[in-house]
Design a protein around this motif. Structure first.
Motif, PDB file in Angstrom:
ATOM      1  N   ALA A 223       0.848  -1.198   0.000  1.00 19.07           N
ATOM      2  CA  ALA A 223       0.000   0.000   0.000  1.00 19.07           C
ATOM      3  C   ALA A 223       0.883   1.247   0.000  1.00 19.07           C
ATOM      4  O   ALA A 223       0.612   2.219  -0.725  1.00 19.07           O
ATOM      5  N   LEU A 224       1.965   1.222   0.775  1.00 15.98           N
ATOM      6  CA  LEU A 224       2.847   2.392   0.860  1.00 15.98           C
ATOM      7  C   LEU A 224       3.737   2.517  -0.381  1.00 15.98           C
ATOM      8  O   LEU A 224       3.962   3.619  -0.887  1.00 15.98           O
ATOM      9  N   LEU A 225       4.219   1.375  -0.856  1.00 16.34           N
ATOM     10  CA  LEU A 225       5.083   1.399  -2.037  1.00 16.34           C
ATOM     11  C   LEU A 225       4.297   1.854  -3.269  1.00 16.34           C
ATOM     12  O   LEU A 225       4.774   2.648  -4.087  1.00 16.34           O
ATOM     13  N   ARG A 226       3.071   1.371  -3.386  1.00 15.72           N
ATOM     14  CA  ARG A 226       2.215   1.814  -4.508  1.00 15.72           C
ATOM     15  C   ARG A 226       2.022   3.320  -4.453  1.00 15.72           C
ATOM     16  O   ARG A 226       2.040   4.009  -5.465  1.00 15.72           O
ATOM     17  N   LYS A 227       1.810   3.812  -3.255  1.00 16.36           N
ATOM     18  CA  LYS A 227       1.586   5.249  -3.086  1.00 16.36           C
ATOM     19  C   LYS A 227       2.837   6.035  -3.506  1.00 16.36           C
ATOM     20  O   LYS A 227       2.740   7.054  -4.190  1.00 16.36           O
ATOM     21  N   ALA A 228       4.018   5.548  -3.091  1.00 13.78           N
ATOM     22  CA  ALA A 228       5.278   6.226  -3.456  1.00 13.78           C
ATOM     23  C   ALA A 228       5.426   6.266  -4.978  1.00 13.78           C
ATOM     24  O   ALA A 228       5.804   7.295  -5.554  1.00 13.78           O
ATOM     25  N   VAL A 229       5.106   5.147  -5.631  1.00  8.34           N
ATOM     26  CA  VAL A 229       5.269   5.069  -7.092  1.00  8.34           C
ATOM     27  C   VAL A 229       4.230   5.963  -7.772  1.00  8.34           C
ATOM     28  O   VAL A 229       4.533   6.707  -8.717  1.00  8.34           O
ATOM     29  N   VAL A 259       5.626  18.425  -6.177  1.00 11.77           N
ATOM     30  CA  VAL A 259       4.446  17.550  -6.341  1.00 11.77           C
ATOM     31  C   VAL A 259       4.500  16.410  -5.309  1.00 11.77           C
ATOM     32  O   VAL A 259       3.489  16.058  -4.699  1.00 11.77           O
ATOM     33  N   HIS A 260       5.700  15.856  -5.082  1.00 12.28           N
ATOM     34  CA  HIS A 260       5.817  14.811  -4.051  1.00 12.28           C
ATOM     35  C   HIS A 260       5.247  15.303  -2.720  1.00 12.28           C
ATOM     36  O   HIS A 260       4.440  14.642  -2.076  1.00 12.28           O
ATOM     37  N   LYS A 261       5.707  16.472  -2.342  1.00 12.44           N
ATOM     38  CA  LYS A 261       5.344  16.963  -1.003  1.00 12.44           C
ATOM     39  C   LYS A 261       3.885  17.379  -0.959  1.00 12.44           C
ATOM     40  O   LYS A 261       3.195  17.173   0.047  1.00 12.44           O
ATOM     41  N   LYS A 262       3.424  17.942  -2.053  1.00 10.75           N
ATOM     42  CA  LYS A 262       2.004  18.331  -2.141  1.00 10.75           C
ATOM     43  C   LYS A 262       1.123  17.094  -1.898  1.00 10.75           C
ATOM     44  O   LYS A 262       0.057  17.176  -1.304  1.00 10.75           O
ATOM     45  N   LEU A 263       1.610  15.941  -2.357  1.00 12.23           N
ATOM     46  CA  LEU A 263       0.823  14.715  -2.243  1.00 12.23           C
ATOM     47  C   LEU A 263       1.200  13.886  -1.010  1.00 12.23           C
ATOM     48  O   LEU A 263       0.792  12.731  -0.888  1.00 12.23           O
ATOM     49  N   GLY A 264       2.031  14.441  -0.140  1.00 10.67           N
ATOM     50  CA  GLY A 264       2.256  13.812   1.160  1.00 10.67           C
ATOM     51  C   GLY A 264       3.514  12.980   1.302  1.00 10.67           C
ATOM     52  O   GLY A 264       3.731  12.372   2.359  1.00 10.67           O
ATOM     53  N   ALA A 265       4.351  12.918   0.260  1.00  6.12           N
ATOM     54  CA  ALA A 265       5.606  12.165   0.397  1.00  6.12           C
ATOM     55  C   ALA A 265       6.607  13.034   1.154  1.00  6.12           C
ATOM     56  O   ALA A 265       6.774  14.209   0.842  1.00  6.12           O
ATOM     57  N   GLU A 266       7.262  12.433   2.140  1.00  2.00           N
ATOM     58  CA  GLU A 266       8.140  13.221   3.007  1.00  2.00           C
ATOM     59  C   GLU A 266       9.403  13.699   2.286  1.00  2.00           C
ATOM     60  O   GLU A 266       9.979  14.720   2.637  1.00  2.00           O
ATOM     61  N   HIS A 307       6.485   7.397   3.632  1.00  4.29           N
ATOM     62  CA  HIS A 307       6.550   6.634   4.883  1.00  4.29           C
ATOM     63  C   HIS A 307       7.657   5.580   4.833  1.00  4.29           C
ATOM     64  O   HIS A 307       7.490   4.436   5.261  1.00  4.29           O
ATOM     65  N   GLY A 308       8.792   5.964   4.281  1.00  2.00           N
ATOM     66  CA  GLY A 308       9.961   5.079   4.276  1.00  2.00           C
ATOM     67  C   GLY A 308      10.157   4.299   2.994  1.00  2.00           C
ATOM     68  O   GLY A 308      11.252   3.827   2.716  1.00  2.00           O
ATOM     69  N   TYR A 309       9.114   4.141   2.197  1.00  2.00           N
ATOM     70  CA  TYR A 309       9.202   3.310   0.985  1.00  2.00           C
ATOM     71  C   TYR A 309       9.461   4.192  -0.233  1.00  2.00           C
ATOM     72  O   TYR A 309       8.799   5.220  -0.404  1.00  2.00           O
ATOM     73  N   THR A 310      10.401   3.763  -1.069  1.00  2.00           N
ATOM     74  CA  THR A 310      10.779   4.635  -2.177  1.00  2.00           C
ATOM     75  C   THR A 310      10.493   4.040  -3.547  1.00  2.00           C
ATOM     76  O   THR A 310      10.685   2.846  -3.781  1.00  2.00           O
ATOM     77  N   ALA A 311      10.045   4.918  -4.430  1.00  2.00           N
ATOM     78  CA  ALA A 311       9.893   4.593  -5.845  1.00  2.00           C
ATOM     79  C   ALA A 311      11.226   4.861  -6.530  1.00  2.00           C
ATOM     80  O   ALA A 311      12.134   5.449  -5.946  1.00  2.00           O
TER      81      ALA A 311
END
Ligand code: GLY
Ligand code: MN
Ligand code: MN
Length: 485
Positions: A223-229, A259-266, A307-311
């Protein structure tokens, strides 16, 4: 004054229970972090794979100095995070194969030493989880402050295996008497660890056990990895829409990361690579200092960390909206190499088959285009491997020999032709990498990064789309008056 009947109080309490904000101030933090059950499950899986009479040892990553008294933004050790959820520095986790008994007669299989709460330090660098927080949020019963490790009674000589990564040798001794330096020192003393130790101190087993677990992604992790990608693809797509030759590499990087940060990626999972023309030939180019990307190809290897997982996604696009015939020929070749590799992917496949399929496609194509004379020369223009696992590390843990269901890997062929290469000048300065993130399934694969256009025509079509940023003008004060950018 009239007394309010208990009945009314009951109704007020009932209504309030549906609105937690009346009681507790909402912290407005994300709500999709991994839960303590995930971490407990990972520790249980680790213990199941550990040999008899063993202990697994995980130290936090050291903090690193950026400049004078300023540190780099702290990044936790992915292993510590994976097995405990604890993200702070100066900490130590021990996982025991056989249960131990504490002084109160309570049995336990894991113990976590955390950094102590400290009001003054927390005013400068933020709230610490502390012992109570870790017990409650991470679901580990035996949690102590780091200073307790000194007197923690454990006879390391009694274990047949101490499963531990290589210890960092360059950790500074700070003012805190229970920082990472002290934890490492005490571990060395208690265990008799020396850098050239072999056998009992087993870092090969450390990589084997952690790799075997981390390379297979659980549904929670997916779920987190999909979100990162997904976030990364949204950023690449937005940049395609906004791109024009007058932009700088740094500006494109900023837009991606905005865009990453706008969408919640740290943050990003690795330094963003934004290379125009010849700069694309530098595989891990991270300066991004060219002030005008111009009409050449722009190679963007940029992935969000969520949340720690990277694309890990690369798109190569013509900044002026249209591939030149030479750019198109190279692009198509890389695309075909990717497609050839995709066809081999499924549960049980050999990754070498995917690698060979991609390399063969590129080698044949480069010969056909007259760029090389012999297929054996292919590595000159395709000088890296086809892919790797992704997860908590961008180059994630775990072997690549056999692909298994629920692994997530990259497929990233590329062709790089620097100036003065031994081929027709018309190819000089062309660099193309296309990198996608794929989930291996029973009978094939799923392209997780499919949201970002990949086909040459689709990329051109996306570039022709309007962007919200087309009409965005920064009007900034300047010494001689305001200037619009
Ligand atoms: N972004 C680094 C890599 O593609 O491996
Ligand atoms: Mn990669
Ligand atoms: Mn990459």
């Amino acid at each position: 004054m009239r007394r309010i009947p208990a009945f009314y109080w009951l109704i007020v309490l009932l209504l309030a229970s549906f609105s937690p904000s009346l009681f507790a101030q909402e912290d407005l933090l994300p709500t999709d972090y991994l839960g303590k059950d995930f971490y407990a499950g990972r520790r249980a899986a680790l213990r199941a794979g550990m040999p008899d009479s063993s202990v697994a040892v995980f130290f936090a990553y050291p903090t690193r100095n950026f400049s004078n008294d300023v540190d780099y933004l702290y990044h936790p050790n992915p292993d510590m995070y994976y097995f405990s959820g604890y993200k702070e520095p100066h900490s130590l986790l021990l996982v025991f194969k056989e249960p131990r008994t504490d002084s109160a007669g309570i049995s336990y299989t894991e113990i976590l030493f955390v950094q102590k709460r400290n009001a003054q330090a927390e005013q400068w660098t933020g709230k610490r989880m502390g012992v109570e927080g870790a017990r409650e949020k991470l679901g580990i019963d035996h949690v102590y402050n780091g200073e307790a490790f000194k007197n923690y009674s454990v006879d390391f000589s009694a274990f047949k295996k101490i499963i531990v990564d290589k210890l960092p040798a360059d950790v500074a001794n700070g003012y805190d008497k229970a920082d990472l330096y002290d934890l490492l020192e005490q571990f060395r003393q208690k265990s008799g660890y020396a850098a050239n130790n072999t056998g009992r101190f087993d870092n090969r087993l450390y990589y084997e056990l952690t790799g075997k677990l981390r390379r297979i992604k659980t549904p929670d992790e997916m779920a987190l990895l999909r979100k990162a990608v997904e976030i990364s693809c949204q950023a690449h797509t937005e940049v395609m829409k906004a791109i024009h030759p007058g932009m700088s590499e740094l500006e494109i990087q900023g837009l991606q990361e905005y865009v990453h940060k706008k969408l919640g990626a740290e943050g990003v999972g690795y330094g963003s690579i934004v290379g125009s023309g010849e700069n694309g030939c530098v595989l891990h180019y991270m300066e991004n200092t060219k002030t005008r990307i111009g009409n050449s190809l722009l190679l963007m290897d940029v992935g969000a960390e969520y949340h720690g997982y990277t694309a890990d996604v690369t798109r190569t696009v013509p900044a002026d909206g249209k591939f030149s015939p030479e750019e198109k020929a190279i692009y198509e070749l890389v695309y075909q190499a990717q497609e050839a590799a995709f066809k081999t992917l499924r549960n049980g496949a050999r990754f070498a088959d995917a690698s060979n399929a991609a390399r063969e496609t590129i080698a044949e194509g480069l010969v056909k285009l007259g760029i090389i004379q012999d297929k054996k020369e292919v590595n000159k223009y395709y000088p890296h491997g086809l892919g790797h696992h992704i997860g908590l590390d961008v180059h994630d843990r775990g072997g690549m020999e056999t692909l298994l269901k629920d692994m997530v890997i990259t497929i990233e062929p590329g062709i790089y032709i620097p100036s003065n290469s031994n081929c027709d000048k018309k190819w000089w300065g062309i660099a193309v990498r296309i990198e996608d993130d794929l989930l291996i399934t029973e009978n094939g694969y799923e392209i997780l990064s499919r949201l970002a256009p990949r086909k040459a025509e689709d990329v051109e079509k996306m570039i022709s789309q309007k962007s919200a940023l087309d009409d965005f003008k920064l009007v900034l004060p300047e010494p001689g008056g305001k200037k619009a950018f």
